[in-house]
Scaffold this motif. Structure first.
Motif, PDB file in Angstrom:
ATOM      1  N   ARG A  25      -1.825   7.636 -10.968  1.00 17.07           N
ATOM      2  CA  ARG A  25      -3.053   7.455 -11.746  1.00 17.07           C
ATOM      3  C   ARG A  25      -3.619   8.807 -12.159  1.00 17.07           C
ATOM      4  NH1 ARG A  25      -7.488   3.984  -9.076  1.00 17.07           N
ATOM      5  NH2 ARG A  25      -6.077   2.355  -9.753  1.00 17.07           N
ATOM      6  N   PHE A  26      -4.065   8.856 -13.399  1.00 16.80           N
ATOM      7  CA  PHE A  26      -4.719  10.039 -13.941  1.00 16.80           C
ATOM      8  C   PHE A  26      -6.224   9.777 -14.009  1.00 16.80           C
ATOM      9  CE2 PHE A  26      -0.405  10.033 -15.232  1.00 16.80           C
ATOM     10  CZ  PHE A  26      -0.008  11.353 -15.258  1.00 16.80           C
ATOM     11  N   LYS A  27      -7.031  10.833 -14.139  1.00 16.07           N
ATOM     12  CA  LYS A  27      -8.483  10.658 -14.223  1.00 16.07           C
ATOM     13  C   LYS A  27      -8.881   9.726 -15.346  1.00 16.07           C
ATOM     14  CE  LYS A  27     -10.698  14.532 -12.012  1.00 16.07           C
ATOM     15  NZ  LYS A  27     -11.601  15.667 -12.182  1.00 16.07           N
ATOM     16  N   SER A  28      -8.102   9.667 -16.385  1.00 13.17           N
ATOM     17  CA  SER A  28      -8.407   8.797 -17.519  1.00 13.17           C
ATOM     18  C   SER A  28      -8.256   7.327 -17.161  1.00 13.17           C
ATOM     19  CB  SER A  28      -7.468   9.110 -18.672  1.00 13.17           C
ATOM     20  OG  SER A  28      -6.149   8.732 -18.307  1.00 13.17           O
ATOM     21  N   GLY A  29      -7.627   7.051 -16.011  1.00  4.72           N
ATOM     22  CA  GLY A  29      -7.361   5.676 -15.630  1.00  4.72           C
ATOM     23  C   GLY A  29      -5.955   5.229 -15.980  1.00  4.72           C
ATOM     24  N   ILE A  30      -5.189   6.061 -16.677  1.00  7.17           N
ATOM     25  CA  ILE A  30      -3.801   5.723 -16.995  1.00  7.17           C
ATOM     26  C   ILE A  30      -3.023   5.580 -15.694  1.00  7.17           C
ATOM     27  CG2 ILE A  30      -1.639   6.608 -17.975  1.00  7.17           C
ATOM     28  CD1 ILE A  30      -3.321   7.955 -20.138  1.00  7.17           C
ATOM     29  N   GLU A  31      -2.292   4.492 -15.573  1.00  6.81           N
ATOM     30  CA  GLU A  31      -1.442   4.276 -14.404  1.00  6.81           C
ATOM     31  C   GLU A  31       0.001   4.116 -14.859  1.00  6.81           C
ATOM     32  OE1 GLU A  31      -2.690   1.461 -11.502  1.00  6.81           O
ATOM     33  OE2 GLU A  31      -4.810   1.938 -11.797  1.00  6.81           O
ATOM     34  N   LEU A  32       0.927   4.609 -14.056  1.00  9.14           N
ATOM     35  CA  LEU A  32       2.337   4.592 -14.412  1.00  9.14           C
ATOM     36  C   LEU A  32       3.165   4.568 -13.134  1.00  9.14           C
ATOM     37  CD1 LEU A  32       4.514   5.013 -16.672  1.00  9.14           C
ATOM     38  CD2 LEU A  32       4.272   7.457 -16.243  1.00  9.14           C
ATOM     39  N   ASN A  33       4.101   3.635 -13.033  1.00 10.65           N
ATOM     40  CA  ASN A  33       5.031   3.612 -11.908  1.00 10.65           C
ATOM     41  C   ASN A  33       6.247   4.457 -12.255  1.00 10.65           C
ATOM     42  OD1 ASN A  33       3.454   1.866 -10.367  1.00 10.65           O
ATOM     43  ND2 ASN A  33       4.328   0.075 -11.355  1.00 10.65           N
ATOM     44  N   VAL A  34       6.681   5.277 -11.287  1.00 17.85           N
ATOM     45  CA  VAL A  34       7.780   6.220 -11.520  1.00 17.85           C
ATOM     46  C   VAL A  34       8.721   6.213 -10.321  1.00 17.85           C
ATOM     47  CG1 VAL A  34       8.336   8.666 -11.887  1.00 17.85           C
ATOM     48  CG2 VAL A  34       6.306   7.716 -12.926  1.00 17.85           C
TER      49      VAL A  34
END
Length: 184
Positions: free
Chosen positions: A112-121
């Motif tokens: 998760r980034f501060k912007s709220g973007i979430e990504l599974n890696v």
């Protein structure tokens, strides 16, 4: 297990193992021995991290796609600035576990980034000799494989907030794996 890995992680593991075989190594290869031409397709999803003399982990190289997710300017900066002290502690523990054998670690994480973007890696990390003469590798190289669609980085995404580990698995490179579970 290799066939189950995303393509770019398979290519990274194959290049790493081929380098060890070509050089007759049972341990980790040197950073400068990695076959970068063969690895060209994965370099945008690649990074190299080194333990500094002060004990911090420092990014030495960050691929363009990784940088798009993290934001610009992390090369030569401490890992803790990106992922926090907890993530640096986890990464240092991982280096201590995988470097002596060596073996690798495959992990998946929710990011998760501060912007709220979430990504599974999915990330495959393998130990590297950074400086000639090291008895135990002082760094590792990682290849990333996004498991979701990658949202575009925005300029206001100033810091990577955390990763939430989902799963850890050791990767035996022919020398066995630690008995200690990773991430404990």
């Amino acid at each position: 297990m290799i066939n189950e890995l995303p393509h770019n992680l398979r290519l990274f593991l194959t290049c790493y193992q081929d380098t060890r075989k070509k050089l007759g190594l049972t341990g980790a290869p040197r950073q400068k021995d990695l076959p970068l031409r063969e690895m060209a397709p994965i370099l945008p999803e690649f990074d190299i991290v080194e333990r500094s003399p002060e004990g911090d982990l420092v990014y030495r190289l960050i691929g363009t796609e990784v940088e798009k997710r993290f934001g610009p300017g992390y090369t030569k900066r401490p890992f803790r600035e990106l992922g926090g002290k907890g993530n640096q502690t986890l990464a240092l523990q991982g280096l201590e576990l995988i470097a002596p054998l060596p073996c690798g670690v495959l992990w998946t994480s929710a990011n998760r980034f501060k912007s709220g973007i979430e990504l599974n890696v999915a990330i495959l990390s393998l130990p590297l000799i950074i400086q000639d003469g090291e008895a135990v590798p002082s760094g590792f190289a990682s290849c990333h494989a996004p498991l979701d669609a990658v949202p575009p980085f925005r300029e206001d995404d100033d810091v990577f907030v955390y990763f939430k580990p989902l799963e850890f698995q050791y990767v035996d490179l022919g020398n066995g794996v630690p008995e200690v579970p990773f991430g404990t």
